[in-house]
Write an enzyme that holds these catalytic residues in place. Structure first.
Site, PDB file in Angstrom:
ATOM      1  N   ASP A 253       0.821  -1.208   0.000  1.00  0.00           N
ATOM      2  CA  ASP A 253       0.000   0.000   0.000  1.00  0.00           C
ATOM      3  C   ASP A 253       0.858   1.262   0.000  1.00  0.00           C
ATOM      4  OD1 ASP A 253      -2.634   1.396   0.513  1.00  0.00           O
ATOM      5  OD2 ASP A 253      -1.538   1.997   2.312  1.00  0.00           O
ATOM      6  N   GLU A 288       1.390   0.025  -4.895  1.00  0.00           N
ATOM      7  CA  GLU A 288       0.577   1.207  -5.178  1.00  0.00           C
ATOM      8  C   GLU A 288       1.524   2.385  -5.062  1.00  0.00           C
ATOM      9  OE1 GLU A 288      -3.279   3.715  -3.493  1.00  0.00           O
ATOM     10  OE2 GLU A 288      -2.010   2.562  -2.126  1.00  0.00           O
TER      11      GLU A 288
END
Length: 571
Positions: A253, A288
């Protein structure tokens, strides 16, 4: 570099526990209520070997304050409760598994708590056969590291080694993965390494040096990756999930928030050691990264989420232009041409409606370096009312954009329910109490004050009904069957035509030509052949003609405002 291990582990001498607390004066292990002193080791670690047994509970006493193990593998309750000594791993696998080639990836992002009515791993396992049947090849679990409360997206985790108990036990996760592998499905875990949640992050007390208070992320103090022990914490966390549960990969993330001294070395070492967990099977790593930077994909990582593709599709279908959609709303079809040709749209060039250029050239990367989506938990859940694309745009346009996602040569990711035309919202929800709950509720209302002023109201994220409304609707009606048929047909085309081309490798750059206001033609050359595609996404282009031997089509190219045609050519 430190050789200490975070948390509890078994050796020939018994059960050993290590904790990094470089500024602490005194550290003890409280095992089943009895305290044992821990001995200061090198690099600020403290260690003890104790006569523990699986199932025993323990706390760490750091300068007089009791706390769970920051690397706890299992909790006796919530994030404030004692940690639990876990057993040595045993042989729990029944399915031989060597992984799958990344070129075969069709990812399905799901949130365990809302994927089924029960919200458990056991219930989710019962749905996997249906996903495999339509052609999905990988399941990506939103974060499962433990946070405070029962309900949440998972990005507020504070015990990243511990499975969130609302989803089931570690054995349940093993059974889920083993069943997925028996169906040919990879399992990828979303792992958050850039911050801790707001309640229960006892590392702030045990090891203030874990954080760099001079830098902040949107979610709190930044993590100090210049510290070897900090890098080890996260690398060992990744190794634990990949090794203990035989996962096929990780989605990391917001790595754009992993910055500062040591960050680049950390990311490089993480990729190397993650792949070394098991050399008998393929392990895949996704990031990401809002920076649109090729560096990580050139240095050990398979792919990055590609919001540029999503934004171009979304703006074309909805006409929205707020916030991060502003630069993509200027000419979404032009941007769609760019993303189909080069992967990313924003590669450092000046852009209308953007003050600061973003990105670096990435067109040299293979198509498999980009994970594309038309919906994700972020893009749906960060809306005030959690609407899916079908609630915002022409259904035929949404179908066409979804089909494009599945047949284009980039890695497609489906958000749970998208394959069956779901319209249930996916809202932001949490399960905090007291002042923190009030702050979350008021912050959410303030963020969307304009919508609230229009009388729509912003759902209270702490209300259990907000969570309940986000559960996926599994009704078997005509709409669901129609969407499932489309998904299965598109993914069969991908399996039979696109994947072999991807495995053969690119032989040259893609070529994309715009036709009229909302149509395009694209070609991707591979060593084995060429993939040709014609698309209309809002207005037909009469000069576009589909190939007579098109292997996949939706609508009529040249006459329908929403249409798609795809074919292959061979030397």
């Amino acid at each position: 570099m430190t050789t200490q291990r975070w948390g509890g582990y078994w050796t020939d001498a018994g059960w050993t526990l290590d904790l990094w607390a470089p500024q602490a004066e005194r550290v003890g292990l409280v095992l089943n209520g009895d305290e044992r002193p821990m001995i200061r080791q090198a690099d600020g670690f403290w260690s003890v070997t104790a006569p523990a047994r699986p199932g025993d509970t323990y706390l760490l006493r750091v300068d007089g304050r009791d706390m769970p193990d920051p690397a706890s593998r299992l909790q006796a309750g919530d994030v404030h409760a004692p940690s639990v000594v876990t057993a040595r791993p045993d042989d729990r696998w029944h399915t031989p598994w060597a992984g799958r080639d990344w070129a075969e990836a069709v990812i399905y992002e799901l949130h365990l708590g809302t994927f089924t009515p029960e919200g458990t791993l056991a219930a989710a396992a019962g749905k996997l056969a249906g996903l495999a049947d339509v052609g999905i090849t990988a399941v990506e679990l939103m974060p499962v590291g433990q946070w405070q409360g029962d309900r949440g997206w998972g990005y507020d985790g504070v015990l990243p080694f511990a499975l969130h108990p609302a989803y089931g036990s570690p054995d349940d996760l093993c059974r889920f993965v083993d069943h997925a592998h028996s169906l040919g499905l990879m399992v990828v875990l979303d792992l958050v390494m850039n911050h801790f949640g707001p309640e229960g992050a006892y590392l702030h007390h045990a090891a203030p040096a874990f954080f760099d208070e001079s830098r902040h992320t949107p979610w709190g103090a930044a993590i100090d990756f210049s510290q070897a022990a900090v890098r080890e914490y996260w690398i060992q966390c990744a190794e634990y999930w990949l090794g203990e549960f035989r996962l096929d990969g990780l989605r990391l993330d917001a790595v754009h928030q992993i910055t500062g001294p040591g960050a680049e070395d950390f990311m490089t070492a993480l990729a190397r050691r993650a792949r070394a967990v098991d050399d008998s099977r393929a392990i895949h790593l996704i990031v990401e990264d809002e920076r649109n930077d090729p560096f990580l994909r050139e240095n050990g990582y398979d792919a990055s989420w590609n919001d540029d593709f999503h934004h171009a599709i979304h703006c074309q279908l909805t006409g929205e232009s707020d916030s991060y959609y502003a630069s993509f709303a200027v000419d979404p079809i032009g941007d769609l041409c760019l993303t189909l040709q080069r992967g990313h749209v924003e590669e450092g060039q000046p852009r209308a409606a953007r003050d600061d250029p973003r990105g670096q050239p990435c067109g040299h990367l293979p198509p498999t370096a980009f994970v594309n989506a038309t919906q994700t938990h972020d893009q749906v859940g960060n809306r005030a009312l959690g609407e899916r694309l079908l609630s915002l745009a022409d259904p035929q346009g949404v179908r066409t954009g979804f089909a494009l996602l599945l047949v284009a040569p980039y890695v497609p990711m489906i958000f749970m329910g998208e394959e069956r035309g779901a319209t249930t919202p996916f809202l932001f929800f949490a399960d905090f109490t007291g002042d923190l709950a009030r702050a979350v509720r008021e912050g959410r209302a303030a963020e969307f004050a304009e919508i609230a002023s229009l009388g729509s109201g912003v759902p209270n994220p702490l209300d259990p009904d907000t969570f309940a409304r986000s559960r996926l609707d599994w009704r078997d009606d005509g709409t669901a069957r129609d969407w499932l048929a489309l998904t299965k047909r598109a993914l069969a085309f991908r399996r039979d035509h696109v994947v072999p081309l991807l495995k053969s490798g690119c032989s040259g750059p893609a070529r994309v030509v715009r036709h009229g206001a909302a149509s395009l033609a694209a070609s991707w050359p591979f060593h084995q052949g060429t993939l040709d595609l014609q698309l209309s996404l809002g207005q037909a282009a009469p000069d576009l003609q589909a190939a007579d031997d098109a292997a996949f089509s939706l609508g009529r190219i040249g006459s329908d405002p929403y249409a798609l045609s795809v074919s292959t050519r061979f030397p």
